[in-house]
Design a protein around this motif. Structure first.
Motif, PDB file in Angstrom:
ATOM      1  N   LEU A 240       0.874  -1.174   0.000  1.00 52.29           N
ATOM      2  CA  LEU A 240       0.000   0.000   0.000  1.00 52.29           C
ATOM      3  C   LEU A 240       0.903   1.213   0.000  1.00 52.29           C
ATOM      4  CD1 LEU A 240      -3.282   0.775   1.724  1.00 52.29           C
ATOM      5  CD2 LEU A 240      -1.396   2.406   1.944  1.00 52.29           C
ATOM      6  N   PHE A 241       0.728   2.056  -1.008  1.00 51.69           N
ATOM      7  CA  PHE A 241       1.584   3.229  -1.113  1.00 51.69           C
ATOM      8  C   PHE A 241       0.886   4.445  -0.533  1.00 51.69           C
ATOM      9  CE2 PHE A 241       5.765   3.442  -3.040  1.00 51.69           C
ATOM     10  CZ  PHE A 241       6.117   4.650  -2.485  1.00 51.69           C
ATOM     11  N   ALA A 242       1.441   4.947   0.562  1.00 54.49           N
ATOM     12  CA  ALA A 242       0.935   6.192   1.139  1.00 54.49           C
ATOM     13  C   ALA A 242       1.804   7.306   0.568  1.00 54.49           C
ATOM     14  CB  ALA A 242       1.029   6.135   2.658  1.00 54.49           C
ATOM     15  N   GLY A 243       1.283   7.913  -0.491  1.00 48.70           N
ATOM     16  CA  GLY A 243       2.046   8.936  -1.199  1.00 48.70           C
ATOM     17  C   GLY A 243       1.215   9.367  -2.387  1.00 48.70           C
ATOM     18  N   VAL A 244       1.876   9.684  -3.485  1.00 53.63           N
ATOM     19  CA  VAL A 244       1.138  10.129  -4.671  1.00 53.63           C
ATOM     20  C   VAL A 244       1.341   9.133  -5.822  1.00 53.63           C
ATOM     21  CG1 VAL A 244       1.095  12.573  -4.028  1.00 53.63           C
ATOM     22  CG2 VAL A 244       3.043  11.673  -5.314  1.00 53.63           C
ATOM     23  N   LYS A 245       0.603   9.387  -6.913  1.00 49.34           N
ATOM     24  CA  LYS A 245       0.481   8.375  -7.974  1.00 49.34           C
ATOM     25  C   LYS A 245       1.822   7.905  -8.555  1.00 49.34           C
ATOM     26  CE  LYS A 245      -2.033   7.494 -12.235  1.00 49.34           C
ATOM     27  NZ  LYS A 245      -2.666   8.124 -13.385  1.00 49.34           N
ATOM     28  N   PHE A 246       2.743   8.847  -8.838  1.00 50.81           N
ATOM     29  CA  PHE A 246       3.978   8.391  -9.505  1.00 50.81           C
ATOM     30  C   PHE A 246       4.761   7.427  -8.612  1.00 50.81           C
ATOM     31  CE2 PHE A 246       5.889  12.008  -7.214  1.00 50.81           C
ATOM     32  CZ  PHE A 246       7.103  11.482  -6.809  1.00 50.81           C
ATOM     33  N   MET A 247       4.631   7.578  -7.297  1.00 54.40           N
ATOM     34  CA  MET A 247       5.359   6.694  -6.370  1.00 54.40           C
ATOM     35  C   MET A 247       4.772   5.283  -6.415  1.00 54.40           C
ATOM     36  SD  MET A 247       5.756   9.217  -3.109  1.00 54.40           S
ATOM     37  CE  MET A 247       6.883  10.593  -3.229  1.00 54.40           C
ATOM     38  N   ALA A 248       3.435   5.208  -6.410  1.00 57.32           N
ATOM     39  CA  ALA A 248       2.776   3.898  -6.466  1.00 57.32           C
ATOM     40  C   ALA A 248       3.051   3.234  -7.815  1.00 57.32           C
ATOM     41  CB  ALA A 248       1.282   4.071  -6.230  1.00 57.32           C
ATOM     42  N   GLU A 249       3.088   4.034  -8.881  1.00 56.99           N
ATOM     43  CA  GLU A 249       3.413   3.475 -10.210  1.00 56.99           C
ATOM     44  C   GLU A 249       4.825   2.888 -10.205  1.00 56.99           C
ATOM     45  OE1 GLU A 249       0.829   6.158 -13.389  1.00 56.99           O
ATOM     46  OE2 GLU A 249       2.933   6.655 -13.039  1.00 56.99           O
ATOM     47  N   THR A 250       5.758   3.609  -9.578  1.00 62.33           N
ATOM     48  CA  THR A 250       7.135   3.108  -9.526  1.00 62.33           C
ATOM     49  C   THR A 250       7.177   1.762  -8.807  1.00 62.33           C
ATOM     50  OG1 THR A 250       7.948   5.371  -9.543  1.00 62.33           O
ATOM     51  CG2 THR A 250       9.496   3.705  -8.796  1.00 62.33           C
TER      52      THR A 250
ATOM     53  N   THR B 232       0.197  -6.914  -5.583  1.00 60.94           N
ATOM     54  CA  THR B 232      -0.914  -5.960  -5.644  1.00 60.94           C
ATOM     55  C   THR B 232      -0.400  -4.646  -5.069  1.00 60.94           C
ATOM     56  OG1 THR B 232      -2.481  -7.734  -5.291  1.00 60.94           O
ATOM     57  CG2 THR B 232      -3.259  -5.504  -4.785  1.00 60.94           C
ATOM     58  N   VAL B 233      -0.491  -3.567  -5.852  1.00 66.82           N
ATOM     59  CA  VAL B 233      -0.079  -2.253  -5.341  1.00 66.82           C
ATOM     60  C   VAL B 233      -1.328  -1.398  -5.177  1.00 66.82           C
ATOM     61  CG1 VAL B 233       1.276  -0.164  -5.769  1.00 66.82           C
ATOM     62  CG2 VAL B 233       2.229  -2.402  -6.360  1.00 66.82           C
ATOM     63  N   LEU B 234      -1.531  -0.901  -3.954  1.00 69.55           N
ATOM     64  CA  LEU B 234      -2.719  -0.097  -3.648  1.00 69.55           C
ATOM     65  C   LEU B 234      -2.330   1.367  -3.512  1.00 69.55           C
ATOM     66  CD1 LEU B 234      -4.186  -2.336  -0.788  1.00 69.55           C
ATOM     67  CD2 LEU B 234      -4.990  -2.231  -3.172  1.00 69.55           C
ATOM     68  N   LEU B 235      -3.127   2.233  -4.118  1.00 69.43           N
ATOM     69  CA  LEU B 235      -2.998   3.676  -3.901  1.00 69.43           C
ATOM     70  C   LEU B 235      -4.375   4.121  -3.402  1.00 69.43           C
ATOM     71  CD1 LEU B 235      -1.339   6.315  -4.183  1.00 69.43           C
ATOM     72  CD2 LEU B 235      -2.236   6.520  -6.505  1.00 69.43           C
ATOM     73  N   PRO B 236      -4.509   4.397  -2.098  1.00 70.30           N
ATOM     74  CA  PRO B 236      -5.839   4.634  -1.525  1.00 70.30           C
ATOM     75  C   PRO B 236      -6.638   5.729  -2.229  1.00 70.30           C
ATOM     76  CG  PRO B 236      -4.227   4.376   0.227  1.00 70.30           C
ATOM     77  CD  PRO B 236      -3.457   4.395  -1.066  1.00 70.30           C
TER      78      PRO B 236
ATOM     79  N   ASN C 131     -10.639  -3.875   0.965  1.00 67.22           N
ATOM     80  CA  ASN C 131     -11.171  -4.219  -0.364  1.00 67.22           C
ATOM     81  C   ASN C 131     -10.103  -4.600  -1.381  1.00 67.22           C
ATOM     82  OD1 ASN C 131     -13.839  -3.471   0.455  1.00 67.22           O
ATOM     83  ND2 ASN C 131     -13.125  -1.344   0.384  1.00 67.22           N
ATOM     84  N   LEU C 132      -8.842  -4.478  -0.986  1.00 64.76           N
ATOM     85  CA  LEU C 132      -7.722  -4.626  -1.935  1.00 64.76           C
ATOM     86  C   LEU C 132      -7.989  -3.817  -3.204  1.00 64.76           C
ATOM     87  CD1 LEU C 132      -6.504  -8.329  -1.535  1.00 64.76           C
ATOM     88  CD2 LEU C 132      -5.587  -6.254  -0.520  1.00 64.76           C
ATOM     89  N   SER C 133      -8.336  -2.592  -3.001  1.00 70.75           N
ATOM     90  CA  SER C 133      -8.672  -1.672  -4.096  1.00 70.75           C
ATOM     91  C   SER C 133      -8.651  -0.241  -3.518  1.00 70.75           C
ATOM     92  CB  SER C 133     -10.071  -2.021  -4.617  1.00 70.75           C
ATOM     93  OG  SER C 133     -10.536  -1.051  -5.490  1.00 70.75           O
ATOM     94  N   PRO C 134      -8.326   0.794  -4.287  1.00 69.20           N
ATOM     95  CA  PRO C 134      -7.956   0.807  -5.701  1.00 69.20           C
ATOM     96  C   PRO C 134      -6.513   0.345  -5.932  1.00 69.20           C
ATOM     97  CG  PRO C 134      -8.500   3.031  -4.853  1.00 69.20           C
ATOM     98  CD  PRO C 134      -8.388   2.143  -3.694  1.00 69.20           C
ATOM     99  N   THR C 135      -6.368  -0.456  -6.983  1.00 71.48           N
ATOM    100  CA  THR C 135      -5.042  -0.950  -7.344  1.00 71.48           C
ATOM    101  C   THR C 135      -4.423  -0.077  -8.439  1.00 71.48           C
ATOM    102  OG1 THR C 135      -6.011  -2.402  -8.991  1.00 71.48           O
ATOM    103  CG2 THR C 135      -5.580  -3.364  -6.837  1.00 71.48           C
ATOM    104  N   VAL C 136      -3.113  -0.189  -8.572  1.00 69.02           N
ATOM    105  CA  VAL C 136      -2.414   0.490  -9.672  1.00 69.02           C
ATOM    106  C   VAL C 136      -2.186  -0.554 -10.757  1.00 69.02           C
ATOM    107  CG1 VAL C 136      -0.267   1.646 -10.333  1.00 69.02           C
ATOM    108  CG2 VAL C 136      -1.266   2.051  -8.084  1.00 69.02           C
TER     109      VAL C 136
ATOM    110  N   SER D 111       3.553  -3.368 -21.788  1.00 67.74           N
ATOM    111  CA  SER D 111       4.601  -2.809 -22.666  1.00 67.74           C
ATOM    112  C   SER D 111       5.131  -1.485 -22.084  1.00 67.74           C
ATOM    113  CB  SER D 111       4.050  -2.599 -24.079  1.00 67.74           C
ATOM    114  OG  SER D 111       3.000  -1.667 -24.044  1.00 67.74           O
ATOM    115  N   VAL D 112       4.255  -0.709 -21.463  1.00 74.57           N
ATOM    116  CA  VAL D 112       4.681   0.567 -20.852  1.00 74.57           C
ATOM    117  C   VAL D 112       5.526   0.256 -19.607  1.00 74.57           C
ATOM    118  CG1 VAL D 112       3.874   2.715 -19.771  1.00 74.57           C
ATOM    119  CG2 VAL D 112       2.602   1.729 -21.680  1.00 74.57           C
ATOM    120  N   ARG D 113       5.060  -0.710 -18.816  1.00 74.52           N
ATOM    121  CA  ARG D 113       5.800  -1.088 -17.605  1.00 74.52           C
ATOM    122  C   ARG D 113       7.220  -1.523 -17.948  1.00 74.52           C
ATOM    123  NH1 ARG D 113       7.899  -4.674 -14.597  1.00 74.52           N
ATOM    124  NH2 ARG D 113       7.650  -6.272 -16.197  1.00 74.52           N
ATOM    125  N   LYS D 114       7.325  -2.387 -18.958  1.00 72.06           N
ATOM    126  CA  LYS D 114       8.638  -2.909 -19.363  1.00 72.06           C
ATOM    127  C   LYS D 114       9.547  -1.778 -19.832  1.00 72.06           C
ATOM    128  CE  LYS D 114      10.539  -6.787 -19.462  1.00 72.06           C
ATOM    129  NZ  LYS D 114      11.020  -6.920 -18.201  1.00 72.06           N
TER     130      LYS D 114
END
Ligand code: 13P
Length: 308
Positions: free
Chosen positions: A58-68, A77-81, A282-287, A292-295
């Motif tokens: 679970l990433f307590a931060g902002v979107k780019f951090m959870a994406e990383t 599973t990566v969660l961004l509340p 809820n294991l959501s919202p997930t990132v 292909s973008v991830r790679k």
């Protein structure tokens, strides 16, 4: 038991049940940092995301951090509340515009600050954070032209320190760091003679030229372990929680923003105990990131992490 205590207890239960770990940036609110398993600067958080032993991050931060975190740990599973917790710096560079710039300037290497979208990272040669930007740029041959994306303030600081003229700066900035008031800082310094000014390199030059120490959140925090007992701090005010907890006997004075008051990143404050609890239930919202973008983005982050 207070509502806050109930929530903390429920979060602890859910973390154990779901094999989840909470990573929090220093800019989140104190109660969020208190339930985190690991708190750190952007570099430490991305290193941690690559190596944690957990099913859920679970990433307590902002979107780019959870994406990383998701780029580095696609099987977890990566969660961004709060999915719309954004970043003005990341918003200041659009992937399409970057791709177009690259087409017009072949042979230029792209160094992107980690505060960028995953799509921008996919067009990046190597990422950096504020704690390793100098090392990353110095790892590139001196005659190699560089585009530094998207923070013009961090970029011009690196350009000045390295003396490299072949760095082109993208015209982006963090609206929070840009909003510190140089006159207010000068007044604070005059009122507190001898007190060291600690500033984040996302601040512009009118602030950095008044700083005694320039560094990432973790660098500034580390500096507080020295012999000084009072500090003027020029970065998002959330860092004061960790500074004060680590050094209860010392005094930390937040620098004012234009018009007065402390400088808070409201996106970093969107995550709270309620939405952490609900995300774990809820294991959501997930990132989710298209493979292909991830790679394409992964190489730029791994190149940074593997740099010693
Ligand atoms: P660091 O924690 O790496 O200093 O970065 C701060 C930041 O830009 C968060 O958005």
């Amino acid at each position: 038991m207070s509502n806050v205590e109930n929530l903390k207890e429920r979060i602890a239960e859910l973390k154990a049940q779901k094999r989840a770990i909470i990573l929090a940036h220093y800019y989140t609110s104190p109660e969020v940092q208190q339930v985190a398993d690991f708190t750190g600067d952007s570099l430490a958080l991305s290193q941690k995301a690559a190596s944690v032993d957990a099913d859920v991050i679970l990433f307590a931060g902002v979107k780019f951090m959870a994406e990383t975190a998701k780029v580095l740990s696609p099987e977890r599973t990566v969660l961004l509340p709060v999915p719309d917790a954004g970043c003005s710096l990341a918003d200041s560079c659009d992937a399409e515009r970057l791709a177009e710039w690259k087409r017009e300037h072949p042979g230029v290497m792209v160094v992107s600050y980690v505060n960028t979208s995953v799509e921008v990272k996919a067009h990046t040669d190597i990422c950096c954070t504020s704690s390793n930007a100098l090392r990353v740029v110095q790892s590139i041959p001196a005659d190699q032209p560089i585009l530094f994306v998207p923070d013009r303030n961090l970029g011009s600081y690196i350009k000045k320190v390295t003396g490299r003229e072949n760095i082109t700066l993208w015209d982006g900035c963090c609206l929070i760091h840009e909003d510190f008031c140089p006159e207010g800082l000068a007044k604070l310094r005059a009122e507190n003679p001898g007190v060291k000014v600690l500033a984040h390199p996302e601040c512009n030059n009118s602030i950095l030229e008044q700083a005694d120490v320039i560094g990432s959140t973790a660098d500034l925090l580390a500096y507080c372990s020295g012999s000084d007992d009072t500090f003027i701090v020029v970065t998002e005010v959330g860092i004061l929680h960790e500074m004060q907890s680590a050094h209860p006997e010392k005094r930390f004075i937040p620098a004012p923003k234009r018009g007065g008051g402390c400088n808070e990143c409201l996106d970093m404050k969107k995550v709270n105990l309620e939405n952490i609890c609900s995300a774990l239930e809820n294991l959501s919202p997930t990132v989710e990131i298209e493979e292909s973008v991830r790679k394409a983005a992964e190489g730029s982050i791994l190149r940074m992490i593997s740099l010693k």
